[in-house]
Design an enzyme around this catalytic site. Sequence first.
Site, PDB file in Angstrom:
ATOM      1  N   HIS A  13       0.722   4.949  -2.375  1.00 47.85           N
ATOM      2  CA  HIS A  13       0.225   6.181  -3.014  1.00 47.85           C
ATOM      3  C   HIS A  13       0.938   6.446  -4.341  1.00 47.85           C
ATOM      4  O   HIS A  13       1.186   7.597  -4.704  1.00 47.85           O
ATOM      5  CB  HIS A  13       0.411   7.381  -2.079  1.00 47.85           C
ATOM      6  CG  HIS A  13      -0.333   7.255  -0.786  1.00 47.85           C
ATOM      7  ND1 HIS A  13      -1.589   7.770  -0.596  1.00 47.85           N
ATOM      8  CD2 HIS A  13       0.011   6.655   0.380  1.00 47.85           C
ATOM      9  CE1 HIS A  13      -2.005   7.504   0.634  1.00 47.85           C
ATOM     10  NE2 HIS A  13      -1.050   6.813   1.240  1.00 47.85           N
ATOM     11  N   ASP A  24       4.058   5.632   3.980  1.00 45.22           N
ATOM     12  CA  ASP A  24       2.866   5.191   4.710  1.00 45.22           C
ATOM     13  C   ASP A  24       1.939   4.359   3.820  1.00 45.22           C
ATOM     14  O   ASP A  24       2.041   4.367   2.597  1.00 45.22           O
ATOM     15  CB  ASP A  24       2.099   6.413   5.227  1.00 45.22           C
ATOM     16  CG  ASP A  24       1.600   7.286   4.088  1.00 45.22           C
ATOM     17  OD1 ASP A  24       2.414   7.618   3.200  1.00 45.22           O
ATOM     18  OD2 ASP A  24       0.404   7.628   4.052  1.00 45.22           O
ATOM     19  N   GLU A  25       1.038   3.652   4.460  1.00 48.61           N
ATOM     20  CA  GLU A  25      -0.106   2.983   3.827  1.00 48.61           C
ATOM     21  C   GLU A  25       0.273   2.133   2.617  1.00 48.61           C
ATOM     22  O   GLU A  25      -0.278   2.272   1.527  1.00 48.61           O
ATOM     23  CB  GLU A  25      -1.179   4.013   3.445  1.00 48.61           C
ATOM     24  CG  GLU A  25      -1.769   4.714   4.657  1.00 48.61           C
ATOM     25  CD  GLU A  25      -2.938   5.613   4.305  1.00 48.61           C
ATOM     26  OE1 GLU A  25      -3.910   5.650   5.074  1.00 48.61           O
ATOM     27  OE2 GLU A  25      -2.883   6.302   3.267  1.00 48.61           O
ATOM     28  N   VAL A  26       1.198   1.249   2.831  1.00 49.84           N
ATOM     29  CA  VAL A  26       1.527   0.268   1.792  1.00 49.84           C
ATOM     30  C   VAL A  26       0.597  -0.925   2.017  1.00 49.84           C
ATOM     31  O   VAL A  26       0.900  -1.847   2.779  1.00 49.84           O
ATOM     32  CB  VAL A  26       3.010  -0.141   1.865  1.00 49.84           C
ATOM     33  CG1 VAL A  26       3.322  -1.244   0.859  1.00 49.84           C
ATOM     34  CG2 VAL A  26       3.897   1.072   1.622  1.00 49.84           C
TER      35      VAL A  26
END
Length: 649
Positions: A212, A258-260
């Site tokens: 992000h 998160d969400e790499v």
Amino acid sequence: MLLVVFSAFLMVQCTSEKAEQPALIPMPQNLEWNGEAFNMVDSSARFGQRIVPHLNEIPLNENEAYSLDVTSDSLILSALTEEGLFRGLQTVKQLTYFENGKRFVAGCSIRDWPAFRLRGFMQDVGRNFQPVEMLKEQIDVLATYKFNAFHFHVTDNPGWRLESKEYPQLNSPESMSRWPGKYYTQEEFKVLVDYCYERKITLIPEFDLPGHSAAFRKAFGFESMNDPRVQPVLIDLIDELVSLVPPEKMPYIHLGTDEVWHSYEEPSPTLLPALLERVTQYHGRELIVWRPGQHIEGDSVSITQLWSSNGHPKPGHRYLDSRLNYLNHLDPLAGIPQLYFERINGAAHGDSLRMGGILCNWNDNLVANQYDAVLHNPVYPGIVTYSETSWTGQSEGFGEKYLAKFPERNSSAFQKYTDFEERLIKHRDLYFQDKPFPYVKQTHIKWRIAGPFNHKGDVNKKFPPEDSIAAEYVVDSERYAWSEPVIGGTVHLSHFFGYPSLFPKETGTYYAFTRIWSPEDQTVNSWIGFHDWSRSGGRRGGPFPNQGQWHNTNPQVWLNGEIIQPPEWINPGLEDSSSEIPFSDENYYFREPTKIQLRKGWNEVLLKIPVIPQTWKRMFTFVPVQVEAGNVSEIEELKFFAEIKKLNK
């Protein structure tokens, strides 16, 4: 001084008329009504609040507990701390009513405490900027309903929204892909922290990294989060953040993780351990990270915030629960029961590891107007419902059983929800006349469902229910009967997150049938919708319908045999990739309701709901509603009857 504040606070906040028993949300842990009332203007009576050394029979979270005793001649609010007094004041507000121009407080005895020590709400302002006044409006509601944390997701791919005086390029319009140049000055940030603190709410800022991070990388020209220049910059930004607010006002720092998903988001091996050390050891703050998220070598102290069904508590770590409560995915009518039956942390109350939960609003999609982040999601009914879930706690462990359907009508669980629904509606009418509150009573609405008929890929294929309502049908040697009564203004056929549902088959054509009794011929508004669109992840479920369709699967609605036409869409036929075109009228609760003509007596409603594997949300909504000055409510005189038989007209 406390008495003066108490009196002024009540005078400003209380507007309700007399009720036999005021509707309290969240419901106190222990409550006894005594039938008396305290007259707030009777100078012979006494009222007061006090900090006391101990409270009897408070098993959890004493710092926010309070006791309240209201009789005809006294009102005494007691607590161990100012936080407890403040929580108790919110209850006093709800107990206060006016009668003959005088202000009274309903008589009762309350011993109350929160089931969980952290009860929060998150707004994502990284993707869609929200003005300070808009955030204050939401914080005021959080305070009223006894929340104690505001999770401020202040950075994301579209923008880094907190001013950095050390690195001003972070706030340049060129670094932002949405709302360019919109950010919070350091002074505005401190104002928000103080605004929360005055209301006994802790602001939790989040820098979401190393995923992000598009705006961050663009501002510095970093091609990868593995760049050796990233670590010293982020350490500087953490130092700058904590310098703004002392630890007693801002004890938590959230760093995402998160969400790499991409190689350019992968951090260097030293980055996250260095940030952990900076936050916890150097600055003495608590670190929160998402789970699932990046592994941090040597981490034994972080608080993990669970965000998906794959997010399981990390052994030995304290944790927060955000797994089942994303408002951006929830339909207002189906989502509120889900929030009510959610069991935070899988337990009735917190313990040394189970800290509580945070309700989240991730309006991932671009909005055209800033307030759409609230208008397009059930923010306020969600906050009010989650206040009960997180303060009172869910005493029964239903698991996922009632996250996509109502309990059986004769069950205690259903009765508890109908009681809550009645209180929720009273709060809507008393306290949310100037705010969007898309919820109406639905526990009296009954349907019979038939199907799924095998449409063999043809969503336009016609089946026998369109010709007549019969007890059963035979099509291609298959026998189809109507279901037992199904409850709800919105009904999930099967759920997009896989929760136990009424009709698990994900393809075929369903029909839903009910009758509505009206006392007269009348034109009324109605919420009608199919396969509700999430406000995240683009336009999940395929292209948007063309003109003349309710949805791209071409569902149909008949009232007394006459077809009801869909709206004239503002943006028809958009492809799934059109995620940067803001929503305008896609979902029933933020577009103009559909006008329908009810005749005196019984009216037959038939819905056709084709479903294909690509349909992400397999659901329908049909609810007559009253709309006045932007406020939605029930049409009280209507009745619903779903038996498959003819009625006397």
